[in-house]
Design an enzyme around this catalytic site. Structure first.
Site, PDB file in Angstrom:
ATOM      1  N   LEU A  21       0.877  -1.123  -0.025  1.00 46.00           N
ATOM      2  CA  LEU A  21       0.057   0.042  -0.054  1.00 46.00           C
ATOM      3  C   LEU A  21       0.893   1.083  -0.051  1.00 46.00           C
ATOM      4  O   LEU A  21       0.898   2.120   0.944  1.00 46.00           O
ATOM      5  CB  LEU A  21      -0.929  -0.075   1.376  1.00 46.00           C
ATOM      6  CG  LEU A  21      -2.256   0.699   1.169  1.00 46.00           C
ATOM      7  CD1 LEU A  21      -3.186   0.320   0.095  1.00 46.00           C
ATOM      8  CD2 LEU A  21      -2.897   0.715   2.425  1.00 46.00           C
ATOM      9  N   GLY A  22       1.781   1.307  -1.146  1.00 45.06           N
ATOM     10  CA  GLY A  22       2.520   2.523  -1.008  1.00 45.06           C
ATOM     11  C   GLY A  22       1.721   3.499  -2.107  1.00 45.06           C
ATOM     12  O   GLY A  22       0.672   3.684  -2.081  1.00 45.06           O
ATOM     13  N   ARG A  23       2.620   4.494  -2.883  1.00 45.07           N
ATOM     14  CA  ARG A  23       1.892   5.496  -3.751  1.00 45.07           C
ATOM     15  C   ARG A  23       0.836   4.727  -4.620  1.00 45.07           C
ATOM     16  O   ARG A  23      -0.044   5.442  -4.639  1.00 45.07           O
ATOM     17  CB  ARG A  23       2.968   6.201  -4.585  1.00 45.07           C
ATOM     18  CG  ARG A  23       4.148   7.146  -3.670  1.00 45.07           C
ATOM     19  CD  ARG A  23       4.984   7.665  -4.627  1.00 45.07           C
ATOM     20  NE  ARG A  23       6.085   6.385  -4.902  1.00 45.07           N
ATOM     21  CZ  ARG A  23       7.266   6.423  -4.346  1.00 45.07           C
ATOM     22  NH1 ARG A  23       7.795   7.090  -3.644  1.00 45.07           N
ATOM     23  NH2 ARG A  23       7.956   5.301  -4.721  1.00 45.07           N
ATOM     24  N   ILE A  24       1.333   3.691  -5.327  1.00 47.62           N
ATOM     25  CA  ILE A  24       0.411   3.131  -6.210  1.00 47.62           C
ATOM     26  C   ILE A  24      -0.415   2.423  -5.377  1.00 47.62           C
ATOM     27  O   ILE A  24      -1.819   2.456  -5.953  1.00 47.62           O
ATOM     28  CB  ILE A  24       1.413   2.154  -7.501  1.00 47.62           C
ATOM     29  CG1 ILE A  24       2.156   2.922  -8.126  1.00 47.62           C
ATOM     30  CG2 ILE A  24       0.488   1.491  -8.195  1.00 47.62           C
ATOM     31  CD1 ILE A  24       3.431   2.199  -9.044  1.00 47.62           C
TER      32      ILE A  24
ATOM     33  N   ARG B  48       4.846  -4.688   4.926  1.00 46.35           N
ATOM     34  CA  ARG B  48       5.879  -5.485   5.759  1.00 46.35           C
ATOM     35  C   ARG B  48       5.344  -5.083   7.163  1.00 46.35           C
ATOM     36  O   ARG B  48       5.758  -5.239   8.091  1.00 46.35           O
ATOM     37  CB  ARG B  48       7.247  -4.848   5.693  1.00 46.35           C
ATOM     38  CG  ARG B  48       7.836  -5.503   4.650  1.00 46.35           C
ATOM     39  CD  ARG B  48       9.285  -5.255   4.119  1.00 46.35           C
ATOM     40  NE  ARG B  48       9.110  -3.846   3.439  1.00 46.35           N
ATOM     41  CZ  ARG B  48      10.333  -3.379   2.782  1.00 46.35           C
ATOM     42  NH1 ARG B  48      11.426  -4.076   2.760  1.00 46.35           N
ATOM     43  NH2 ARG B  48      10.413  -2.122   2.373  1.00 46.35           N
TER      44      ARG B  48
ATOM     45  N   GLY C 109       2.942  -4.776 -10.311  1.00 46.45           N
ATOM     46  CA  GLY C 109       4.111  -4.400  -9.463  1.00 46.45           C
ATOM     47  C   GLY C 109       5.528  -5.068 -10.401  1.00 46.45           C
ATOM     48  O   GLY C 109       5.895  -4.255 -11.156  1.00 46.45           O
ATOM     49  N   ARG C 110       5.897  -6.097 -10.041  1.00 44.93           N
ATOM     50  CA  ARG C 110       6.871  -6.549 -10.839  1.00 44.93           C
ATOM     51  C   ARG C 110       6.805  -8.236 -11.213  1.00 44.93           C
ATOM     52  O   ARG C 110       6.122  -8.701 -10.010  1.00 44.93           O
ATOM     53  CB  ARG C 110       8.103  -6.776  -9.884  1.00 44.93           C
ATOM     54  CG  ARG C 110       8.879  -5.348 -10.031  1.00 44.93           C
ATOM     55  CD  ARG C 110       9.592  -5.334 -11.494  1.00 44.93           C
ATOM     56  NE  ARG C 110      10.438  -3.960 -11.629  1.00 44.93           N
ATOM     57  CZ  ARG C 110      10.247  -3.035 -12.474  1.00 44.93           C
ATOM     58  NH1 ARG C 110       9.133  -2.819 -13.097  1.00 44.93           N
ATOM     59  NH2 ARG C 110      11.148  -1.870 -12.261  1.00 44.93           N
TER      60      ARG C 110
ATOM     61  N   ASP D 134       0.603  -7.375 -16.157  1.00 44.06           N
ATOM     62  CA  ASP D 134       1.193  -6.482 -16.945  1.00 44.06           C
ATOM     63  C   ASP D 134       2.805  -6.709 -16.976  1.00 44.06           C
ATOM     64  O   ASP D 134       3.455  -6.002 -17.656  1.00 44.06           O
ATOM     65  CB  ASP D 134       0.958  -4.857 -16.498  1.00 44.06           C
ATOM     66  CG  ASP D 134       1.419  -3.893 -17.499  1.00 44.06           C
ATOM     67  OD1 ASP D 134       1.206  -4.012 -18.668  1.00 44.06           O
ATOM     68  OD2 ASP D 134       1.899  -2.770 -16.892  1.00 44.06           O
TER      69      ASP D 134
ATOM     70  N   GLU E 127      10.541 -10.914 -19.013  1.00 42.88           N
ATOM     71  CA  GLU E 127       9.952  -9.875 -20.080  1.00 42.88           C
ATOM     72  C   GLU E 127      11.058  -9.938 -21.207  1.00 42.88           C
ATOM     73  O   GLU E 127      12.123  -9.756 -20.951  1.00 42.88           O
ATOM     74  CB  GLU E 127       9.777  -8.466 -19.703  1.00 42.88           C
ATOM     75  CG  GLU E 127       8.604  -8.688 -18.515  1.00 42.88           C
ATOM     76  CD  GLU E 127       8.192  -7.199 -17.819  1.00 42.88           C
ATOM     77  OE1 GLU E 127       8.466  -6.166 -18.421  1.00 42.88           O
ATOM     78  OE2 GLU E 127       7.473  -7.346 -17.064  1.00 42.88           O
TER      79      GLU E 127
ATOM     80  N   HIS F 201       3.622  -4.720 -20.313  1.00 46.51           N
ATOM     81  CA  HIS F 201       4.328  -3.876 -19.293  1.00 46.51           C
ATOM     82  C   HIS F 201       4.019  -2.435 -19.861  1.00 46.51           C
ATOM     83  O   HIS F 201       5.028  -1.585 -20.161  1.00 46.51           O
ATOM     84  CB  HIS F 201       5.949  -4.019 -19.152  1.00 46.51           C
ATOM     85  CG  HIS F 201       6.348  -3.469 -17.893  1.00 46.51           C
ATOM     86  ND1 HIS F 201       7.287  -4.229 -17.145  1.00 46.51           N
ATOM     87  CD2 HIS F 201       6.076  -2.514 -17.164  1.00 46.51           C
ATOM     88  CE1 HIS F 201       7.613  -3.328 -16.100  1.00 46.51           C
ATOM     89  NE2 HIS F 201       6.733  -2.238 -16.000  1.00 46.51           N
TER      90      HIS F 201
HETATM   91  O1  A2R Z   1       7.052  -2.048   3.664  1.00 47.70           O
HETATM   92  P1  A2R Z   1       7.011  -0.621   3.138  1.00 47.70           P
HETATM   93  O2  A2R Z   1       6.440   0.186   4.143  1.00 47.70           O
HETATM   94  O3  A2R Z   1       7.999  -0.302   2.615  1.00 47.70           O
HETATM   95  O4  A2R Z   1       5.980  -0.865   1.991  1.00 47.70           O
HETATM   96  C1  A2R Z   1       6.104  -0.976   0.629  1.00 47.70           C
HETATM   97  C2  A2R Z   1       5.778  -2.242  -0.026  1.00 47.70           C
HETATM   98  N1  A2R Z   1       6.682  -3.156   0.217  1.00 47.70           N
HETATM   99  C3  A2R Z   1       6.469  -4.616   0.640  1.00 47.70           C
HETATM  100  N2  A2R Z   1       5.249  -5.124   0.929  1.00 47.70           N
HETATM  101  C4  A2R Z   1       5.626  -6.504   1.244  1.00 47.70           C
HETATM  102  N3  A2R Z   1       6.701  -7.262   1.525  1.00 47.70           N
HETATM  103  C5  A2R Z   1       7.767  -6.582   0.881  1.00 47.70           C
HETATM  104  N4  A2R Z   1       8.973  -7.259   1.064  1.00 47.70           N
HETATM  105  C6  A2R Z   1       7.953  -5.198   0.446  1.00 47.70           C
HETATM  106  N5  A2R Z   1       8.550  -4.380   0.208  1.00 47.70           N
HETATM  107  C7  A2R Z   1       7.977  -3.113  -0.130  1.00 47.70           C
HETATM  108  O5  A2R Z   1       5.509  -1.922  -1.384  1.00 47.70           O
HETATM  109  C8  A2R Z   1       5.099  -0.017   0.005  1.00 47.70           C
HETATM  110  O6  A2R Z   1       3.990  -0.094   0.637  1.00 47.70           O
HETATM  111  C9  A2R Z   1       5.043  -0.731  -1.326  1.00 47.70           C
HETATM  112  C10 A2R Z   1       5.706   0.092  -2.548  1.00 47.70           C
HETATM  113  O7  A2R Z   1       5.486   1.363  -2.619  1.00 47.70           O
HETATM  114  P2  A2R Z   1       6.298   2.567  -2.983  1.00 47.70           P
HETATM  115  O8  A2R Z   1       7.620   2.481  -2.557  1.00 47.70           O
HETATM  116  O9  A2R Z   1       5.509   3.745  -2.728  1.00 47.70           O
HETATM  117  O10 A2R Z   1       6.236   2.283  -4.604  1.00 47.70           O
HETATM  118  P3  A2R Z   1       5.337   2.839  -5.845  1.00 47.70           P
HETATM  119  O11 A2R Z   1       5.770   3.974  -6.383  1.00 47.70           O
HETATM  120  O12 A2R Z   1       3.947   2.605  -5.140  1.00 47.70           O
HETATM  121  O13 A2R Z   1       5.680   1.608  -6.835  1.00 47.70           O
HETATM  122  C11 A2R Z   1       5.622   0.478  -6.452  1.00 47.70           C
HETATM  123  C12 A2R Z   1       6.156  -0.396  -7.630  1.00 47.70           C
HETATM  124  C13 A2R Z   1       7.673  -0.039  -8.293  1.00 47.70           C
HETATM  125  O14 A2R Z   1       8.672  -0.469  -7.437  1.00 47.70           O
HETATM  126  C14 A2R Z   1       7.175  -0.588  -9.663  1.00 47.70           C
HETATM  127  O15 A2R Z   1       7.719  -1.974  -9.395  1.00 47.70           O
HETATM  128  C15 A2R Z   1       5.892  -0.804  -9.942  1.00 47.70           C
HETATM  129  O16 A2R Z   1       5.049  -0.692  -8.859  1.00 47.70           O
HETATM  130  O17 A2R Z   1       5.298  -0.194 -10.901  1.00 47.70           O
END
Ligand code: A2R
Length: 309
Positions: A148-151, A171, A226-227, A251, A256, A274
């Protein structure tokens, strides 16, 4: 004129912007064709979200100071190797959030309502033999968001307009009203739709495995924006083929541009190349932000969007 090294295919609008401002050298991700005299003096490298920038390429560039990524995901960059040399990595967050969230909703609706199959049904004349089968309702359904990040948050806002009941896994719990599941398997068991919005890298590799897919179950639908590496694609193909999962909208893929061959034959999976952030507006904004990060480097200004610590 400064020299920048380009290791990825980039949209024309960005390539033109680079050529207008810098001398642009191109090389492969291995950098093996780059001789030492050319490598010397290169301070900036431009990559995209799918690029692999490994320690050996970084090692070939003795003067490298910044790696500028056109994309939000940077799991292909060896950040530890970059940081060990004090090299900054930048990316393009926020500007693509709306598009990716829009596309997650597109895949969710498209998969549940079997839109690709319906289109084919009309084109092929099958409609003349009888009506199309019933599909799955989205409004009011239970949605689990992984990351639950930006996206992820932008997906939740959109899903709220469909009266979806939202919960999430990450996490750690966040200061939001949606129910939090520390266990992804438990979240999968509790929802109709599971949407992946986490990035790649070792910590999320195969987070969605056969066990999570089994918990999502034969009425469940998986969406991934995501990925690809987050999902065990072979396990997914087998669950879809055997009806242990209702559908999937993807996507992103593990390798890929080659989705698992098992997926290609199935009609309960909606496949996209993608393309979630690939609109004219967003790719323009991503290009501008990439150029702004580069410009900041050469002018000594603060980077607009370095990756988080
Ligand atoms: O744990 P946090 O607070 O860092 O939460 C991040 C979460 N996250 C995870 N959740 C579960 N298990 C993990 N090992 C893990 N690592 C990270 O993913 C955070 O809520 C979310 C990522 O959000 P943002 O950093 O805001 O990135 P955004 O801009 O939403 O883009 C996400 C991904 C990119 O990295 C591209 O691969 C794709 O969407 O387009």
């Amino acid at each position: 004129m400064y020299t920048v090294l380009k290791v990825a295919r980039l949209p024309d609008m960005l390539s033109e912007g680079l050529h207008a401002r810098y001398e642009v050298l191109e090389c492969s991700e291995s950098g093996s064709e780059l001789d030492a005299s050319k490598a010397r003096g290169i301070r900036a490298l431009v990559a995209n979200g799918e690029s692999r920038v490994r320690a050996d390429l970084i090692g070939r560039l003795p003067d490298l100071q910044v790696i500028v990524v056109f994309g939000v995901g940077y799991d292909g960059i060896d950040v530890a190797a970059a940081r060990a040399r004090g090299i900054v990595v930048t990316h393009t967050p926020d500007v693509l959030t709306d598009d990716v969230a829009d596309f997650a909703i597109t895949l969710m609706l498209g998969t549940a309502r079997r839109i690709a199959k319906a289109d084919q049904f009309v084109r092929s004349g099958q409609w003349q033999q009888g009506p199309f089968g019933f599909t799955r309702k989205v409004s009011g359904a239970r949605l689990g968001i992984v990351g639950l990040g930006r996206i992820g948050m932008a997906i939740a806002r959109r899903a709220a307009a469909f009266d979806m009941r939202i919960s999430y896994h990450g996490r750690r719990p966040l200061a939001v009203d949606y129910p939090y599941y520390a266990s992804l398997t438990e979240l999968a068991a509790a929802v109709d739709f599971l949407v992946i919005a986490v990035g790649g890298g070792e910590s999320t590799r195969h987070l969605v495995d056969a066990k999570v897919l089994a918990a999502l179950g034969s009425e469940g639908i998986l969406i991934n924006v995501g990925r690809g590496s987050v999902v065990d694609e072979a396990a997914l193909a087998s669950a879809l083929a055997q009806g242990r999962l209702l559908g999937a909208g993807l996507d992103v893929f593990e390798d890929e541009p080659r989705p698992h061959p098992g997926l290609l034959a199935l009609d309960n999976v909606l496949l996209a190349p993608h393309m979630a952030s690939a609109t004219w507006d967003t790719r323009r904004a991503m290009s501008d932000l990439t150029l702004a990060n580069l410009a900041a480097h050469f002018s000594g200004a603060a980077y607009p969007t370095p990756i988080p610590d």
